[in-house]
Scaffold this motif. Structure first.
Motif, PDB file in Angstrom:
ATOM      1  N   ILE A  95       4.807   1.059  -0.378  1.00  0.00           N
ATOM      2  CA  ILE A  95       4.356   1.992  -1.412  1.00  0.00           C
ATOM      3  C   ILE A  95       4.552   1.411  -2.805  1.00  0.00           C
ATOM      4  N   ASN A  98       0.623  -2.163  -5.049  1.00  0.00           N
ATOM      5  CA  ASN A  98      -0.735  -2.549  -4.653  1.00  0.00           C
ATOM      6  C   ASN A  98      -1.182  -3.866  -5.282  1.00  0.00           C
ATOM      7  N   ASP A 296       5.062   7.959  -6.227  1.00  0.00           N
ATOM      8  CA  ASP A 296       5.407   6.849  -5.339  1.00  0.00           C
ATOM      9  C   ASP A 296       6.828   7.007  -4.799  1.00  0.00           C
ATOM     10  N   ARG A 299       6.613   9.465  -2.032  1.00  0.00           N
ATOM     11  CA  ARG A 299       6.031   8.887  -0.821  1.00  0.00           C
ATOM     12  C   ARG A 299       7.071   8.082  -0.038  1.00  0.00           C
ATOM     13  N   VAL A 300       7.838   7.265  -0.769  1.00  0.00           N
ATOM     14  CA  VAL A 300       8.839   6.440  -0.095  1.00  0.00           C
ATOM     15  C   VAL A 300       9.921   7.316   0.539  1.00  0.00           C
TER      16      VAL A 300
END
Length: 400
Positions: A95, A98, A296, A299-300
């Motif tokens: 995550i 990118n 982010d 998400r992690v």
């Protein structure tokens, strides 16, 4: 002339036998009989007519000719990877990085296509603050490239802070304790050469240990000290991770520049942080990992919670993580440089482990986590007993 060569060879053999026959008829007869026996054996072997215990196992169990042809084609074929597909698969599991992932995938595509016998496939350095996914990335890359963690050689370089620690990696000289076995690194590359060598927190190793890697990166082999054997590194990808200059590198990662410019600035920052110039000069690329922020982080943390539940054979129900847990995680981590997600995950694990164990023991297969203000609550939503959604059964966990 090319078509006459076999006949010329046979003519020389006949002339040689005639000469030998004049000198020693018995020797000539022995050579003729021996050649006949060899010819018959080769004919039987190639025709798979020998007893099973003499035949090549590939003749017995598969189509050896087809296998040999396919293997020759594969061995001589240029190895390439699809950089976009590789990056997409990694981004689904790593995550918030990118840009770095895409850059690494493109570099790997080029280096696999232009691999050399006297160099590793690549020597990359992943730089940035703790908890940004550097180590996790290397593990995911090994899984995506080679299909499993058996092709990942992990070394915690903080354990090699003394100059003599190199012996445990590269072997011990004869006459010293441990000289009967290979070093950890040489043995790993000898057994699984096509692999990723992860040198975690590389800056914490002693400079003498650092220098021992220079041959591995510069000449394509390392020497096992115990017996002097050369172990090839040409099929390996070396990945160094470092937390050095993490604040500056985090800022670089956020800048709107090309990947090459960010890498150049990150390498300069590592040089300022006393990274050895001879080490940096042999690193192909430095990739700056940016600090996690905003969603982010959520998400992690969500993935980490799911992994904790899976350790106990439980699933997280759809929408089963209270948003407040994730919002608190974002607030906690947004201004923290050290520790990162790891510390927060450990705290959550301490809070929910006992209740997840209790839920599993009671037959639960699916749970949700709720923040009640005074603590986190684990609620069972499905169990083995009914295989149907249950009325939530809460089990409150005290805050640490």
């Amino acid at each position: 002339m090319t078509g006459l060569n076999p006949w010329l060879g046979r003519l020389f053999i006949v002339l040689g036998l005639i000469t030998i026959d004049h000198a020693s008829p018995a020797l000539a007869r022995t050579l003729v009989v021996g050649a006949a026996v060899v010819a018959v054996f080769i004919f039987l072997y190639q025709g798979s007519c020998l007893p099973r215990f003499i035949m090549d196992v590939l003749d017995r169990l598969t189509n050896k000719a087809s296998l040999e042809q396919a293997y020759a084609q594969r061995s001589g074929k240029l190895v390439t990877i699809d950089a976009d597909q590789l990056a997409d698969r990694i981004i689904a599991r790593v995550i918030g990085q990118n840009d770095a992932v895409h850059s690494i995938a493109m570099q790997l595509r080029r280096r696999f296509a232009a691999r050399r016998a006297d160099k590793p496939i690549a020597v990359f350095c992943l730089a940035g603050a703790p908890g940004t996914g550097k180590t996790h990335f290397a593990k995911v890359l090994a899984d995506e490239l080679y299909g499993g963690k058996g092709h990942l050689h992990f070394f915690d370089m903080s354990q090699f802070g003394q100059p003599h620690a190199a012996a445990s990696l590269f072997g011990q000289a004869r006459g010293y304790v441990g000289s009967q076995t290979y070093g950890a690194l040489t043995a790993a590359l000898r057994d699984v050469p096509d692999s990723i060598v992860l040198l975690d927190e590389f800056e914490k190793a002693h400079p003498e240990v650092h220098k021992r890697f220079l041959t591995a990166w510069n000449d394509g082999f390392i020497t096992e000290v115990s017996d002097g054997a050369r172990v090839a590194t040409s099929d390996a990808i070396f990945i160094l991770t470092t937390n050095a200059a993490s604040r500056r590198i985090g800022e670089i990662a956020e800048q709107n520049q090309t990947a090459e410019d960010r890498g150049r600035l990150a390498k300069a920052s590592l040089l300022d942080a006393q990274f050895a110039p001879e080490v940096l000069s042999r690193i192909d690329e430095v990739f700056a990992f940016r600090p996690l922020k905003g969603l982010d982080i959520a998400r992690v943390v969500a993935l980490e919670i799911e992994a904790i539940a899976q350790q106990f054979g439980l699933r997280i129900a759809g929408g089963g993580i209270d948003p407040k847990i994730l919002l608190d995680s974002i607030e906690t981590l947004s201004n923290r440089l050290q520790g990162g997600v790891r510390d927060l995950t450990r705290a959550l694990e301490r809070q929910v482990t006992d209740k997840l164990i209790d839920a599993r023991a009671a037959g639960a297969v699916e749970v949700r986590l709720i923040d009640r203000g005074s603590g986190v609550t684990v609620e069972v939503t499905r169990s083995n007993a009914t295989a149907e959604p249950l009325q939530p059964q809460s089990a409150e966990v005290l805050n640490n």
